[in-house]
Design an enzyme around this catalytic site. Structure first.
Site, short mmCIF file in Angstrom:
data_model
loop_
_atom_site.label_atom_id
_atom_site.label_comp_id
_atom_site.label_asym_id
_atom_site.label_seq_id
_atom_site.Cartn_x
_atom_site.Cartn_y
_atom_site.Cartn_z
N TYR A 118 0.86 -1.19 0.00
CA TYR A 118 0.00 0.00 0.00
C TYR A 118 0.89 1.23 0.00
O TYR A 118 1.89 1.30 0.73
CB TYR A 118 -0.88 0.02 1.26
N GLU A 206 -3.14 7.65 -4.24
CA GLU A 206 -3.15 6.38 -3.52
C GLU A 206 -2.96 5.23 -4.51
O GLU A 206 -3.68 5.13 -5.50
CB GLU A 206 -4.49 6.20 -2.78
#
Ligand code: GDP
Ligand code: MN
Length: 400
Positions: A118, A206
């Site tokens: 992530y 993101e």
């Protein structure tokens, strides 16, 4: 402003982000052609909506069925997946129960996944810096990771004077347990994300998941970007990426008139001048036991037309069961407000109770205009009085 995954990937690619070959399509036939062109043993068919959690989501017409990210082994499979997804409503944990209609798909080359990481960049308002958030637990909702295993979330703030340093990138790579060529690859990914963030005035970048392939390369398999609306004037090219289907029509209309408007879920529509007064008005409505339907600040020196537009937006919201106008006339004159309310109410029809509290410049004239209008307007003397009256009126209608 939010954009789609395929748009974010195209922008990030321009800054050196490694992404896979892909095509956006709007029909099953285009999906077939795209899958053939991309080739390879597998393509991935991805629903393009402004919400995450697509993979784990489901379609409204197929509650137990597959989600919005599907693997296709042949071009025919890709076409079939497109038939199932296009014009259907995808429900994910981010869309809410109403879901979103899928109008575009991204057909992307398949990817061999060794690890899912992530990575995101966002603005930390406490320190006034861009902060990097990274985790070894990619591919799942970062909120869940933060709740269950907060120690697995890594954070690194970037000093605006020096920018992102290679040292920071290598340090983070080590903490993510990356080795060999993956370390350099991670530096490239982070630099691309940071350069894109700063140059485009992003609010968030993101990448979830950021994939490590079997050979140690990194690939941005998913990408989300959103931009600071207050900086959009510096990036006219981004304006073209706007997808109005994904936006709240109330907010879109408000933006056209230069109004600061946020749609909320309550029943009491508010029209206020000044952000502080708007906050106080929302608070006092909540204290009286109801919920605001919106945050609307018409600003300091708004024209009659702009105030009327604001009032029309509040009036046209079907969730609104009552309206509270709370204006402190400084630069803004109360008579202008009153004229705008009367004009907009006549035009649209006043179907719900309206409480108006005016104070300041030309307040007597404003009150006179309202009382002479013949409209059913409930006057209020102060903010507390106004909140009590609108809550009582809404409850008397028996709908709140
Ligand atoms: P999201 O669910 O909206 O966040 O959509 P993502 O783009 O993150 O996709 C969800 C998941 O699908 C990813 O975490 C991957 O595990 C999987 N996925 C996406 N693309 C591929 C691919 O090319 N190959 C494989 N095997 N899995 C993929
Ligand atoms: Mn994702």
């Amino acid at each position: 402003m939010n954009i789609h995954e395929y748009q974010a990937k195209a922008l990030l690619k321009g800054f050196g982000m490694p992404v896979l070959d892909g095509r956006v399509v709007r029909s099953p036939d285009e999906a077939l052609v795209a899958a053939r062109t991309i080739g390879g043993p597998i393509v991935v068919v991805k629903a393009q909506i402004h919400a995450g959690g697509r993979g784990a989501g489901h379609f409204a017409d197929d509650p137990g069925g597959k989600g919005g990210v599907r693997l296709a082994r042949t071009p025919d499979d890709a076409q079939q997946a497109a038939v199932a997804m296009l014009d259907s409503t995808l429900i994910t944990r981010q869309t809410g129960p109403a879901g979103r209609v899928v109008r575009r798909l991204y057909i992307e080359a398949g990817c061999e996944i060794a690890r899912e990481l992530y990575l995101s960049l966002l603005v930390d308002r406490a320190t006034g810096r861009i902060v990097i958030v990274a985790s070894q637990d990619g591919g799942m909702a970062i909120e869940d990771v933060a709740a269950a295993t907060p120690e697995r979330i890594l954070k690194e703030a970037i000093d605006p004077a020096t920018g992102l340093s290679d040292y920071q990138a290598r340090n983070l790579a080590a903490r993510l347990d990356l080795h060999g060529r993956s370390i350099r690859a991670f530096t490239t990914v982070l630099r691309a994300a940071y350069e894109a963030f700063v140059s485009l005035d992003a609010a968030i970048v993101e990448i979830n998941p950021l994939v490590v392939t079997g050979s140690g390369d990194l690939v941005a398999l998913d990408a989300k970007m959103s931009f600071d609306d207050n900086a959009l004037f510096r990036h006219p090219e981004l304006e073209e990426l706007r997808d109005e289907n994904e936006e709240d029509p109330r907010e879109r209309e408000a933006a056209r008139h230069g109004l600061a408007y946020v749609g909320l879920d309550g029943t009491i529509g508010c029209m206020v001048n000044g952000a502080g007064l708007a906050m106080a008005t929302m608070d006092i409505i909540k204290m009286e036991g109801e919920e605001p339907a919106n945050f609307l600040d018409v600003g300091g020196g708004a024209s009659r037309e702009r105030v009327a537009a604001a009032f029309r937006i509040v009036l046209s919201d079907q969730k609104v069961r009552g309206i509270l106008v709370n204006i402190f006339g400084g630069i803004m004159r109360c008579d202008i407000i009153a004229e705008a309310i009367v004009a907009a109410s006549r035009e649209t029809g006043l179907r719900v109770p309206l409480v108006v509290r005016l104070a300041g410049t030309n307040v007597e004239r404003g009150e006179e205009i309202l009382s002479r209008s013949g409209l059913k307007i409930i006057p209020a003397s102060d903010l507390g009085d106004a909140a009590r009256k609108i809550v009582a009126a809404v409850r008397a209608e028996g709908v709140a």
